[in-house]
Write a protein that holds these residues in place. Structure first.
Motif, mmCIF file in Angstrom:
data_model
loop_
_atom_site.group_PDB
_atom_site.id
_atom_site.type_symbol
_atom_site.label_atom_id
_atom_site.label_comp_id
_atom_site.label_asym_id
_atom_site.label_seq_id
_atom_site.Cartn_x
_atom_site.Cartn_y
_atom_site.Cartn_z
ATOM 1 N N SER A 217 18.368 -25.565 39.035
ATOM 2 C CA SER A 217 18.844 -25.952 37.711
ATOM 3 C C SER A 217 20.351 -26.243 37.739
ATOM 4 O O SER A 217 21.136 -25.438 38.244
ATOM 5 N N LYS A 218 20.747 -27.380 37.185
ATOM 6 C CA LYS A 218 22.166 -27.724 37.101
ATOM 7 C C LYS A 218 22.916 -26.690 36.279
ATOM 8 O O LYS A 218 24.032 -26.299 36.613
ATOM 9 N N LYS A 219 22.286 -26.196 35.226
ATOM 10 C CA LYS A 219 22.923 -25.164 34.394
ATOM 11 C C LYS A 219 23.190 -23.889 35.191
ATOM 12 O O LYS A 219 24.202 -23.231 35.003
ATOM 13 N N TYR A 220 22.283 -23.555 36.077
ATOM 14 C CA TYR A 220 22.479 -22.358 36.900
ATOM 15 C C TYR A 220 23.628 -22.584 37.885
ATOM 16 O O TYR A 220 24.453 -21.691 38.098
ATOM 17 N N LEU A 221 23.696 -23.765 38.468
ATOM 18 C CA LEU A 221 24.812 -24.082 39.372
ATOM 19 C C LEU A 221 26.145 -24.032 38.620
ATOM 20 O O LEU A 221 27.150 -23.611 39.180
ATOM 21 N N GLU A 222 26.142 -24.443 37.368
ATOM 22 C CA GLU A 222 27.368 -24.395 36.553
ATOM 23 C C GLU A 222 27.868 -22.963 36.379
ATOM 24 O O GLU A 222 29.065 -22.743 36.214
ATOM 25 N N GLN A 223 26.976 -21.994 36.426
ATOM 26 C CA GLN A 223 27.376 -20.585 36.340
ATOM 27 C C GLN A 223 27.938 -20.079 37.672
ATOM 28 O O GLN A 223 28.742 -19.154 37.698
ATOM 29 N N ILE A 224 27.518 -20.678 38.770
ATOM 30 C CA ILE A 224 27.945 -20.261 40.100
ATOM 31 C C ILE A 224 29.303 -20.857 40.465
ATOM 32 O O ILE A 224 30.118 -20.215 41.129
ATOM 33 N N VAL A 225 29.551 -22.085 40.010
ATOM 34 C CA VAL A 225 30.783 -22.806 40.368
ATOM 35 C C VAL A 225 32.053 -22.005 40.096
ATOM 36 O O VAL A 225 32.932 -21.932 40.969
ATOM 37 N N PRO A 226 32.224 -21.372 38.928
ATOM 38 C CA PRO A 226 33.472 -20.622 38.705
ATOM 39 C C PRO A 226 33.699 -19.501 39.726
ATOM 40 O O PRO A 226 34.837 -19.240 40.113
ATOM 41 N N LEU A 227 32.635 -18.860 40.173
ATOM 42 C CA LEU A 227 32.761 -17.798 41.172
ATOM 43 C C LEU A 227 33.260 -18.363 42.501
ATOM 44 O O LEU A 227 34.105 -17.767 43.166
ATOM 45 N N LEU A 228 32.758 -19.527 42.872
ATOM 46 C CA LEU A 228 33.156 -20.163 44.124
ATOM 47 C C LEU A 228 34.557 -20.763 44.021
ATOM 48 O O LEU A 228 35.310 -20.764 44.992
ATOM 49 N N ASN A 229 34.887 -21.264 42.838
ATOM 50 C CA ASN A 229 36.238 -21.802 42.593
ATOM 51 C C ASN A 229 37.278 -20.699 42.674
ATOM 52 O O ASN A 229 38.329 -20.869 43.289
ATOM 53 N N LEU B 138 28.607 -14.783 49.894
ATOM 54 C CA LEU B 138 27.903 -13.684 49.230
ATOM 55 C C LEU B 138 28.861 -12.722 48.543
ATOM 56 O O LEU B 138 28.556 -12.219 47.458
ATOM 57 N N ARG B 139 30.020 -12.474 49.123
ATOM 58 C CA ARG B 139 31.000 -11.629 48.428
ATOM 59 C C ARG B 139 31.493 -12.306 47.152
ATOM 60 O O ARG B 139 31.734 -11.638 46.149
ATOM 61 N N ALA B 140 31.617 -13.628 47.173
ATOM 62 C CA ALA B 140 32.060 -14.361 45.986
ATOM 63 C C ALA B 140 31.034 -14.270 44.863
ATOM 64 O O ALA B 140 31.400 -14.202 43.688
ATOM 65 N N THR B 141 29.767 -14.268 45.207
ATOM 66 C CA THR B 141 28.715 -14.302 44.186
ATOM 67 C C THR B 141 28.097 -12.947 43.894
ATOM 68 O O THR B 141 27.657 -12.696 42.775
ATOM 69 N N GLU B 142 28.038 -12.073 44.891
ATOM 70 C CA GLU B 142 27.366 -10.789 44.734
ATOM 71 C C GLU B 142 28.345 -9.635 44.523
ATOM 72 O O GLU B 142 27.944 -8.562 44.129
ATOM 73 N N GLY B 143 29.609 -9.860 44.869
ATOM 74 C CA GLY B 143 30.571 -8.764 44.858
ATOM 75 C C GLY B 143 30.547 -8.076 46.203
ATOM 76 O O GLY B 143 30.298 -8.703 47.227
ATOM 77 N N SER B 144 30.773 -6.805 46.220
ATOM 78 C CA SER B 144 30.807 -6.040 47.465
ATOM 79 C C SER B 144 29.450 -6.070 48.164
ATOM 80 O O SER B 144 28.406 -6.060 47.515
ATOM 81 N N LEU B 145 29.481 -6.091 49.479
ATOM 82 C CA LEU B 145 28.252 -6.014 50.264
ATOM 83 C C LEU B 145 27.979 -4.594 50.756
ATOM 84 O O LEU B 145 27.053 -4.363 51.520
ATOM 85 N N ALA B 146 28.808 -3.662 50.305
ATOM 86 C CA ALA B 146 28.660 -2.266 50.729
ATOM 87 C C ALA B 146 27.318 -1.704 50.245
ATOM 88 O O ALA B 146 26.955 -1.876 49.082
ATOM 89 N N PRO B 147 26.592 -1.005 51.131
ATOM 90 C CA PRO B 147 25.293 -0.462 50.745
ATOM 91 C C PRO B 147 25.389 0.759 49.828
ATOM 92 O O PRO B 147 24.411 1.106 49.170
ATOM 93 N N VAL B 148 26.551 1.423 49.796
ATOM 94 C CA VAL B 148 26.763 2.557 48.905
ATOM 95 C C VAL B 148 28.150 2.421 48.276
ATOM 96 O O VAL B 148 29.070 1.859 48.879
ATOM 97 N N ALA B 149 28.297 2.949 47.082
ATOM 98 C CA ALA B 149 29.530 2.770 46.312
ATOM 99 C C ALA B 149 30.773 3.300 47.020
ATOM 100 O O ALA B 149 31.855 2.721 46.899
ATOM 101 N N CYS B 150 30.635 4.377 47.767
ATOM 102 C CA CYS B 150 31.823 4.983 48.375
ATOM 103 C C CYS B 150 32.459 4.104 49.448
ATOM 104 O O CYS B 150 33.606 4.334 49.842
#
Length: 144
Positions: free
Chosen positions: A38-50, A80-92
């Protein structure tokens, strides 16, 4: 750990931009059609990548998007860090140094540190160019 559609679609989008880089700036509409996203979904991803400097944008008649760097320098981990945030498996493990009050006494911390190391080593060791190369050797069909 589960990668969301946001992370998977961002990877597909940047892959698409990389394989069509000779066309210059690419419209989201073209990416959306080729990737069946969906183009609308890509529009939500673009700011994270920008925001993280992975994309270059150009407005206007010949506007669109292109990679901000070489495909050989942009890693899957970066995306993935840009879109998902941290890749750490646990918060600490999300912050350096580990500020968990139990870190010194945690009998399982080494498990999570090892998993985190394996995740980051693998994802930071793969570039968009690696995906292009792998898919061209397989005949071009791909699924990310």
């Amino acid at each position: 750990m589960k990668i969301s559609t946001k992370g998977r679609y961002a990877l597909r989008m940047l892959y698409d931009l990389a394989i069509h880089h000779e066309e210059g700036y690419i419209s989201l509409k073209d990416v959306a059609e080729r990737q069946n996203i969906s183009k609308k979904y890509l529009e939500q991803i673009v700011p994270l990548l920008n925001k993280t400097g992975l994309l270059r944008t150009n407005r206007g008649n010949k506007g669109g998007y292109m990679l901000a760097g070489k495909a050989s320098e942009i890693t899957v981990g970066d995306i993935l860090r840009a879109t998902e945030g941290s890749l750490a498996p646990v918060a600490c493990l999300e912050f350096e140094p580990n500020e968990c009050p139990r870190a010194g006494d945690c009998s399982t911390l080494f498990v999570w540190e090892g998993l985190y190391s394996a995740i980051t080593d693998y994802l930071d060791g793969l570039t968009i160019q690696d995906i292009i190369d792998k898919n061209s050797s397989m005949g071009g069909d791909y699924c990310i």
